[in-house]
Design an enzyme around this catalytic site. Structure first.
Site, PDB file in Angstrom:
ATOM      1  N   SER A 587      -4.253   1.929  -1.973  1.00 35.71           N
ATOM      2  CA  SER A 587      -4.626   1.809  -3.376  1.00 35.71           C
ATOM      3  C   SER A 587      -4.802   0.326  -3.715  1.00 35.71           C
ATOM      4  O   SER A 587      -5.646  -0.334  -3.126  1.00 35.71           O
ATOM      5  CB  SER A 587      -3.565   2.496  -4.245  1.00 35.71           C
ATOM      6  OG  SER A 587      -4.011   2.652  -5.560  1.00 35.71           O
ATOM      7  N   HIS A 702      -4.769  11.444  -4.509  1.00 36.73           N
ATOM      8  CA  HIS A 702      -4.527  10.034  -4.211  1.00 36.73           C
ATOM      9  C   HIS A 702      -3.473   9.865  -3.124  1.00 36.73           C
ATOM     10  O   HIS A 702      -3.412   8.832  -2.456  1.00 36.73           O
ATOM     11  CB  HIS A 702      -4.106   9.300  -5.490  1.00 36.73           C
ATOM     12  CG  HIS A 702      -4.142   7.815  -5.360  1.00 36.73           C
ATOM     13  ND1 HIS A 702      -5.221   7.141  -4.828  1.00 36.73           N
ATOM     14  CD2 HIS A 702      -3.227   6.858  -5.678  1.00 36.73           C
ATOM     15  CE1 HIS A 702      -4.975   5.832  -4.843  1.00 36.73           C
ATOM     16  NE2 HIS A 702      -3.770   5.644  -5.337  1.00 36.73           N
TER      17      HIS A 702
END
Length: 728
Positions: A587, A702
């Protein structure tokens, strides 16, 4: 209780961007190739499930899986990871729950294992939980539900209505996306309520106001989402009415991050306040109260502040900026405060007069090397996880009756990480977990009133720690700042640069990297002779909000330099060498990896780039990317675009550089960080002639894994790659 008393609606970060400003054409050209959207040859890879894009993904997956799964070490690593993930001797993390009618206070838990891949939401009593073999009652079997409904449900939690906690709002994600479905559930009958509240898939959330009213923030169609893709309106939804008829009570602005609602309640369930948060930026928010006459009025809190709890009629507030209170008192960035709720919610002239005369109370002011990493409230006390030089401890606070607060240190092990768990609002008990890099996690039940604590469950060792030790060093960054980092490896390791070393970093959003036990890192890396390093760079929260804010916006490069300084210090000390050094991050940490790859490829021989941000000149255009402008800046503004273009990895990829083979992975279902970042990074590097391994899980969100088996595959791929690059 089965919910956090504040019932704050989860709004998760995400990223996005527009075309380059013409004035910066020369700057962008110097930085790389993609000066504007029109000149980016890989925009088609941003079509998440586009036919051409998915054909490319399948081709990449086939090649990468063939290489990594074809390695004779892959299967062993996979089996070890899966064994750890599916082990039944894990600690079932507890949440205090109100017992149903006639029952004692209970414990709730969400559990996954080899049989229950998607998981069980289950309950037991406190007394039973404290035994070695608790007697669990299954409330929801997510695997059975998924099969019955032909859906890939991922559990996202349940929020139940106080004080009975019978009626609950269950939140489920299809495949791990941030967008969720919310459904009303009866905990007594263990069934979804026929004709009850159902909120279709959307980002946003819902919270109880009363048994027949919800406070919701959802996608209501055109004009109801911010540019970040989160809800812009907050509405009251009455039972029996269609959701489309929910009364709009608040509307933010399109350029905001989001709007959401939450409630404050007494331990007996009495509603004290219905509040609305308007997230103006990722770090700035206005708080409003819904008054008894149905109007919405601003609460006099500073924008960079968080409501961390409610106890004894006081709001517990954490500051992320200096603040002068209505009383004229001055407080500092990082302070923990208590503010009388009636004073905070003052409306009329008399109430405002009392507000100016009712002192705001200072609970805690951390020192320069301390940080508040967690705050919770029991029935009578405020409990704080306070870290000193990245080592944790727990302190309980209670008002002393004269405007001050008395601190009680909780008796827990030292030089470890301490994480707050569920707190009871029926008494002053709270769970806390303790762990270190080589110390398996243990769960403690704390009496916040006395500071006494007892270990109630412990995780057995999952890897051999014989001969391993943890050391803390400091590197000197480019501007002279000292950057701490931890090294986990052999006590007698040769200091000749020969050690395969994995350096992990994140460095953003005030998220701290704290010591913790990772069975997978231990088994798949440390036990096999690897060294594991964690960099506590600026941008994180290890030393409070100032440590984070010093690497925001135009100062983002400082965090990259911090990470690179740690890499150089490892090499200078002889712990490793460029041939044996690999890096990993996901991320925001994926941006870290891209920066070291494009700025200092000479330092590394491997990079695991997980669900990354990479094209920083378009981050604010992709999914929820606009919500991160407060962290990075706005690429649509020429001055800000210039500092972003200087480090954006995608634009700074060039031919003829000593880039090592990299492993990039993402998820098709990631609706937070757009998979286009990872796809375009791989495609551009391959165009330039570099060897790239790319893998995209077509599920998983995610976290890049919707269930334990997908997670085991990801781990095995990562450590097979690292073995090939750093140990061979």
């Amino acid at each position: 209780m089965l919910k956090t008393r504040l019932a704050l609606l989860a709004m998760t970060a995400a990223f996005s961007l527009p075309a380059a400003a013409p004035v910066l054409a020369q700057q962008a050209s110097a930085a790389g190739f993609a000066q504007s959207d029109a000149s980016d040859p890989y925009l088609w890879l941003e079509e998440v499930e586009g036919e051409r894009a998915m054909a490319w993904v399948r081709q990449q997956n086939e090649a990468s899986l063939g290489t990594l799964q074809g390695d004779p070490r892959y299967q062993g690593l996979h089996d070890q990871a899966l064994t750890i993930l599916e082990a039944r001797d894990r600690i079932p993390m507890p949440g205090f729950a109100t017992g149903l009618e006639g029952e004692a206070q209970g414990i709730s838990n969400f559990w996954q294992d080899a049989t229950n891949v998607r998981g069980l939401w289950r309950m037991t009593t406190v007394d039973s939980y404290l035994t070695d073999q608790p007697d669990w009652t299954t409330v929801i079997d997510v695997d059975a539900l998924s099969k019955a409904e032909n859906a890939n449900w991922v559990w996202r939690g349940a929020q139940c209505l106080s004080p009975a906690d019978r009626m609950c709002l269950v939140t489920l994600s299809d495949g791990g996306k941030d967008a969720v479905t919310v459904r009303e559930f009866d905990r007594e009958t263990r069934t979804f309520v026929e004709g009850g509240f159902v909120l279709p898939e959307s980002k946003g959330g819902a919270t109880w106001v009363d048994a027949d009213t919800l406070l919701i923030s959802r996608d209501f169609g055109e004009g109801t989402l911010t540019t970040s893709g989160y809800p812009m309106t907050v509405r009251l939804w009455k039972r029996g009415a269609p959701m489309t008829a929910a009364q709009e009570i608040f509307r933010g602005e399109p350029g905001d991050v989001s709007s959401s609602g939450f409630t404050l309640r007494e331990p007996d369930g009495t509603l004290r306040a219905t509040l609305i948060t308007r997230a103006v930026t990722f770090y700035e928010r206005d708080v409003f109260q819904l008054t008894s006459d149905g109007t919405v009025e601003r609460v006099a809190l500073p924008r960079k502040a968080s409501i961390s709890g409610y106890v004894g009629g006081r709001l517990i507030v954490t500051l992320n900026q200096d603040w002068t209170a209505p009383t004229g008192q001055s407080f500092r960035n990082g302070d923990l405060l208590a503010w009388d709720l009636d004073a905070a919610l003052a409306r009329d002239a008399e109430a405002l007069r009392r507000q100016s005369e009712t002192p705001v109370e200072l609970i805690l002011r951390p020192t320069e090397r301390q940080a508040i990493e967690g705050v919770t409230t029991t029935r009578n006390r405020v409990v704080v996880a306070l870290y000193d030089n990245v080592r944790g401890g727990l302190i309980s606070y209670a008002p002393d009756g004269s405007g001050g607060w008395t601190a009680t240190k909780v008796d827990l092990p030292e030089n470890v990480s301490v994480n707050l768990g569920s707190a009871s609002d029926q008494d002053d008990r709270v769970f806390a977990s303790v762990s270190g890099y080589l110390t398996p996690q243990s769960l403690w039940l704390v009496d916040a009133a006395t500071g006494a604590a007892s270990s109630v469950k412990s995780l057995p060792a999952k890897f051999d720690t014989a001969g391993l030790e943890v050391r803390q060093f400091e590197a000197t960054s480019a501007d002279g700042t000292k950057i701490p980092y931890f090294v986990v490896g052999g006590a007698d390791m040769a200091m000749d640069g020969s050690n395969p070393t994995l350096l992990y970093g994140y460095g953003g959003f005030q998220s701290s990297l704290l010591p913790g036990y990772s069975a997978n890192v231990g088994k798949l890396w440390l036990e096999r002779g690897g060294v594991y390093v964690i960099a506590n760079t600026r941008g994180g929260g290890e030393f409070g909000p100032n440590w984070h804010q010093s690497a925001q916006q135009e100062n983002r490069q400082r965090a990259h330099e911090d990470f690179q300084a740690v890499a150089m210090d490892l090499i200078a000390r002889g712990i490793t060498s460029p041939r044996r050094l690999g890096v990993m991050g996901g991320s925001q940490g994926g941006l870290f990896m891209g920066a070291i790859l494009t700025q200092r490829p000479d330092l590394i021989n491997a990079a695991v780039i997980q669900v990354p941000l990479f094209d920083m000149l378009r981050f604010h255009k992709l999914l929820a990317g606009a919500s991160w402008i407060a962290e990075y800046g706005n690429p649509d503004i020429a001055e800000e675009r210039a500092w972003i273009a200087a480090y954006s990895p995608y634009q700074n990829l060039r031919a003829g550089q000593p880039y090592p083979q990299v492993f990039i992975h993402t998820s098709t279902k990631d609706d937070r960080v757009h998979p286009g970042h990872a796809r375009k990074a791989a495609a551009r590097m391959q165009e330039l002639g570099y060897d790239v391994l790319f893998y995209e899980n077509t599920d998983g969100g995610h976290a890049a894994g919707a269930n334990l088996r997908e997670t085991a595959r990801r781990l095995a791929l990562e450590y097979t790659y690292l073995t090939r690059r750093l140990m061979d």
